[in-house]
Scaffold this active site. Structure first.
Site, mmCIF file in Angstrom:
data_model
loop_
_atom_site.group_PDB
_atom_site.id
_atom_site.type_symbol
_atom_site.label_atom_id
_atom_site.label_comp_id
_atom_site.label_asym_id
_atom_site.label_seq_id
_atom_site.Cartn_x
_atom_site.Cartn_y
_atom_site.Cartn_z
ATOM 1 N N LYS A 66 -61.783 17.256 9.432
ATOM 2 C CA LYS A 66 -61.101 17.650 10.662
ATOM 3 C C LYS A 66 -59.877 18.519 10.388
ATOM 4 O O LYS A 66 -59.362 19.177 11.287
ATOM 5 C CB LYS A 66 -60.708 16.406 11.459
ATOM 6 C CG LYS A 66 -61.913 15.608 11.926
ATOM 7 C CD LYS A 66 -61.494 14.372 12.694
ATOM 8 C CE LYS A 66 -62.714 13.556 13.105
ATOM 9 N NZ LYS A 66 -62.340 12.345 13.867
ATOM 10 N N ASP A 82 -59.002 14.408 19.707
ATOM 11 C CA ASP A 82 -59.534 13.257 18.984
ATOM 12 C C ASP A 82 -58.380 12.641 18.208
ATOM 13 O O ASP A 82 -57.853 13.260 17.300
ATOM 14 C CB ASP A 82 -60.655 13.692 18.043
ATOM 15 C CG ASP A 82 -61.310 12.524 17.329
ATOM 16 O OD1 ASP A 82 -62.320 12.741 16.657
ATOM 17 O OD2 ASP A 82 -60.809 11.391 17.437
ATOM 18 N N ASP A 84 -58.376 9.931 16.299
ATOM 19 C CA ASP A 84 -58.745 9.033 15.204
ATOM 20 C C ASP A 84 -57.924 9.268 13.944
ATOM 21 O O ASP A 84 -57.732 8.369 13.142
ATOM 22 C CB ASP A 84 -60.238 9.191 14.866
ATOM 23 C CG ASP A 84 -61.117 8.545 15.921
ATOM 24 O OD1 ASP A 84 -60.569 7.846 16.780
ATOM 25 O OD2 ASP A 84 -62.327 8.751 15.878
ATOM 26 N N HIS A 127 -59.639 7.547 25.588
ATOM 27 C CA HIS A 127 -60.242 7.598 24.253
ATOM 28 C C HIS A 127 -61.057 6.322 24.060
ATOM 29 O O HIS A 127 -60.507 5.259 23.812
ATOM 30 C CB HIS A 127 -59.143 7.701 23.199
ATOM 31 C CG HIS A 127 -59.655 8.057 21.844
ATOM 32 N ND1 HIS A 127 -58.838 8.404 20.811
ATOM 33 C CD2 HIS A 127 -60.911 8.129 21.343
ATOM 34 C CE1 HIS A 127 -59.551 8.661 19.733
ATOM 35 N NE2 HIS A 127 -60.812 8.496 20.041
#
Length: 206
Positions: A66, A82, A84, A127
């Site tokens: 990422k 995102d 995470d 999320h």
């Protein structure tokens, strides 16, 4: 991702959704993304240092890839959707990026860990990262998944996903599918080893 794309159309987002995919994402999935107006970019995976691989779970190996978002130099601004690896990025880019508030990134665990900080009626982005919360795999059997607020949020996701009025409408969907980034990279070269994942990276041009 389709649900996200349709959700952005519902709130009349002025910017396209860019989806970065790793090489093993099936062509069928890429076509679905393109049909919903997503701009599909293929990126090369990034692996952890050789001496740390034995300690890295597959999930965290995916997260290294990422970091490719920092090579998307054609965009002057990006909104990363995102969380995470939020803490992972914090360590390296704490003076470069701006974190978004809870209302634009509700991690579901906040509902039972810090309910005093959540105003559900004001939440804009959810999320679905808690175990058992993915709407397309939801059963309500996992811990905390039988909560009424969770059921409400899962139902809202399906309402948007099934709303045909939010489907992308164009003779030809924009797509850069199959075009890998070839600009000079700030990342170290990737070792040539087999790597499989269907995880997607979600970005917004701004």
């Amino acid at each position: 991702v389709v649900g996200l794309a349709k959700g952005l159309r519902k709130v009349k987002s002025a910017y396209p959704l860019v989806v970065a995919v790793l090489p093993d994402v099936p062509e069928e999935h890429r076509q679905i993304l393109g049909s919903q107006g997503c701009i599909v970019h293929e990126i090369e995976p990034i692996y952890p240092p050789e001496n740390q691989i034995q300690f890295a779970m597959a999930y965290y190996v995916i997260n290294y890839s990422k970091l490719r978002i920092w090579n998307f130099e054609e965009y002057s601004k990006m909104l990363y959707l995102d969380a995470d690896i939020q803490d992972f990025l914090n360590m390296f880019f704490q003076h470069v990026y701006k974190p978004i508030p809870l209302v634009y990134n509700l991690v579901l665990a906040m509902l039972w860990r810090h309910p005093e900080n959540v105003q559900l009626e004001k939440v804009k982005v959810v999320h679905y990262c808690a175990a058992g919360s993915k709407p397309w795999r939801y059963t309500g059997k996992e811990t905390n998944m039988d909560r009424e607020d969770i059921k409400l949020l899962v139902a809202k996701w399906w309402d948007i996903y099934n709303d045909e009025s939010l489907d992308f409408k164009s003779a030809e969907a924009p797509s850069l599918e199959g075009e890998a980034f070839s600009k000079p990279s700030i990342m170290a070269p990737c070792p040539n080893r087999q790597f499989h994942t269907s995880q997607l990276l979600l970005l917004l041009e701004s």
